[in-house]
Enzyme design. Sequence first.
Site, PDB file in Angstrom:
ATOM      1  N   ALA A 169       0.834  -1.202   0.000  1.00  0.00           N
ATOM      2  CA  ALA A 169       0.000   0.000   0.000  1.00  0.00           C
ATOM      3  C   ALA A 169       0.875   1.262   0.000  1.00  0.00           C
ATOM      4  O   ALA A 169       1.967   1.250   0.556  1.00  0.00           O
ATOM      5  CB  ALA A 169      -0.927  -0.017   1.214  1.00  0.00           C
ATOM      6  N   CYS A 226      12.605   4.506   2.653  1.00  0.00           N
ATOM      7  CA  CYS A 226      12.633   5.961   2.475  1.00  0.00           C
ATOM      8  C   CYS A 226      13.293   6.597   3.698  1.00  0.00           C
ATOM      9  O   CYS A 226      12.853   7.631   4.196  1.00  0.00           O
ATOM     10  CB  CYS A 226      11.238   6.527   2.227  1.00  0.00           C
ATOM     11  SG  CYS A 226      10.024   6.120   3.496  1.00  0.00           S
ATOM     12  N   ASP A 279       9.786  -2.999   0.095  1.00  0.00           N
ATOM     13  CA  ASP A 279       9.907  -1.577   0.415  1.00  0.00           C
ATOM     14  C   ASP A 279       9.523  -1.468   1.895  1.00  0.00           C
ATOM     15  O   ASP A 279       8.365  -1.259   2.233  1.00  0.00           O
ATOM     16  CB  ASP A 279       8.990  -0.753  -0.479  1.00  0.00           C
ATOM     17  CG  ASP A 279       9.219   0.737  -0.308  1.00  0.00           C
ATOM     18  OD1 ASP A 279      10.386   1.170  -0.329  1.00  0.00           O
ATOM     19  OD2 ASP A 279       8.226   1.474  -0.125  1.00  0.00           O
ATOM     20  N   GLU A 317      -0.220  -6.319   2.177  1.00  0.00           N
ATOM     21  CA  GLU A 317      -0.219  -5.134   3.035  1.00  0.00           C
ATOM     22  C   GLU A 317      -0.666  -5.530   4.432  1.00  0.00           C
ATOM     23  O   GLU A 317      -1.734  -6.123   4.599  1.00  0.00           O
ATOM     24  CB  GLU A 317      -1.141  -4.051   2.463  1.00  0.00           C
ATOM     25  CG  GLU A 317      -1.307  -2.835   3.348  1.00  0.00           C
ATOM     26  CD  GLU A 317       0.019  -2.191   3.764  1.00  0.00           C
ATOM     27  OE1 GLU A 317       0.145  -1.852   4.954  1.00  0.00           O
ATOM     28  OE2 GLU A 317       0.908  -2.033   2.903  1.00  0.00           O
ATOM     29  N   SER A 329       1.654   2.469  -5.343  1.00  0.00           N
ATOM     30  CA  SER A 329       2.469   3.097  -6.398  1.00  0.00           C
ATOM     31  C   SER A 329       3.428   2.096  -7.022  1.00  0.00           C
ATOM     32  O   SER A 329       3.517   1.982  -8.252  1.00  0.00           O
ATOM     33  CB  SER A 329       3.240   4.294  -5.824  1.00  0.00           C
ATOM     34  OG  SER A 329       4.061   3.898  -4.739  1.00  0.00           O
ATOM     35  N   LYS A 330       4.141   1.352  -6.184  1.00  0.00           N
ATOM     36  CA  LYS A 330       5.107   0.381  -6.708  1.00  0.00           C
ATOM     37  C   LYS A 330       4.397  -0.863  -7.251  1.00  0.00           C
ATOM     38  O   LYS A 330       4.861  -1.476  -8.218  1.00  0.00           O
ATOM     39  CB  LYS A 330       6.122   0.018  -5.626  1.00  0.00           C
ATOM     40  CG  LYS A 330       6.954   1.211  -5.146  1.00  0.00           C
ATOM     41  CD  LYS A 330       7.852   0.843  -3.990  1.00  0.00           C
ATOM     42  CE  LYS A 330       8.532   2.076  -3.412  1.00  0.00           C
ATOM     43  NZ  LYS A 330       7.559   2.988  -2.740  1.00  0.00           N
TER      44      LYS A 330
END
Length: 474
Positions: free
Chosen positions: A126, A246, A193, A148, A129-130
């Site tokens: 979630a 990130c 991610d 998710e 985007s990826k």
Amino acid sequence: MHQNVYLPAQFLTEIEAILPSSLNMSDFIAACQRPLRKSIRVNTLKISVAEFLERAEKNGWALSPVPWCNEGFWIEADESVVPLGNTAEHMTGLFYIQEASSMMPVSALFQDESESYAAVLDMAAAPGSKTTQIAAKMGNEGVLVANEFSASRVKVLHANIERCGVRNAALSNFDGRVFGGWLPEQFEAVLIDAPCSGEGTVRKDADAMKNWSKDSVISIAETQKDLIESAFHALKPGGVMVYSTCTLSIEENQQVCHHLKTTFGDAVEFESLTHLFPGAEKAITEEGFLHIFPQVYDCEGFFVARIRKLSSVESPSVKKRLGKFPFTKATVKIQQEIADELEKTLHISLPNESSVWLRDNDVWLFPLALEPMLGEFRFSRMGIKIAETHKKGYRWQHQIATTLATGQEECAVNLTIEDAREWFMGRDVRPNITPGKGEVIVKFNDDVIGLGKWVGNRIKNGLPRELVRDKNLF
């Protein structure tokens, strides 16, 4: 300027200790205080990049290429009247509003263009985007398992998958640590991610670091080590994993990757990202990872590592209790009957890489590549729902249009801008044309936006509730 961005003193001390000698702290702080450039990614499941560039020019949008993503662009657009998220192009799934640096992990996963993946896992998917970027790279073929952990975010994930015309996804809602035991060596590629401390996100959220502490970084890193181990177990020998965050701390980045290498030894190989895009060497580490500070490419802080699994390792043992699988695979006869009826009524063909499954009155289309996992794992949603059965045949569903229709079908109606606004607000429309009968593919600007049904002189709206909008539309 985000002059009020919160940067804890201890955090700045940590950054100063790991900042490459080619960079300096004043530039780092200045970059953190600058708002992000807005960026988008063209969804090639719906439109080619060349066609999108023509649309953008007509709309007065100024686009600059993102060097690490052929479909990515920084965008300058007048949003005073209509925000980008409420434009017709966004609502029809032609593009995704995505931070430029977050496009990099998927580009790294597909760095070797000679490789194709039949089964991919996106472990923390979630808002999508990826996931949608991976689906576009796969061309909607094979199977993409999008997991998710947060149940509330699964709805957002599904809405974005639906909007972007993805049909090869299977959604799940688990802690990512389960995959290594439940689906060992099932995937040719895995993207993790990872959830992180978010040190790289201050440019879009001035308060992102309000709860930051060194202790929380260390705690999160322990979770990340569990997740990367699970992802490695789920990866087939010879497969590729991309680990990304990130955040900027080496504890959540390099040290997590080195933990994997320490744990599995020669089965782990770090693959360099030096040649991922021109200029990548500015952020490359000695291991070949990308450790991106925000001033280097004027984007979010980010970390990306590409890892190859060279050999099999022993997977964790688990006791499975799945319960009864609620779907039944359609017989060849029934699948052909459904295919014939779909061709007859909407002039749409079922894709070869999918199979029809039934549950009560519902008809679903699953990716063929998903079938080996059906008895091994519980998914919350698989493939696309294409129809509901009733006495007189089949009642076709929204995703039939948005994932399978080309827009060139005979039974299609192109709406005016006024009717299209009504459609996206969930209302029936009355086009000023001769009424037809039965289901009809609904378009705006020749883009498929959904499926309706003629009832007298109006088209009954079939837009799913999660895609209905209520304000400030194009």
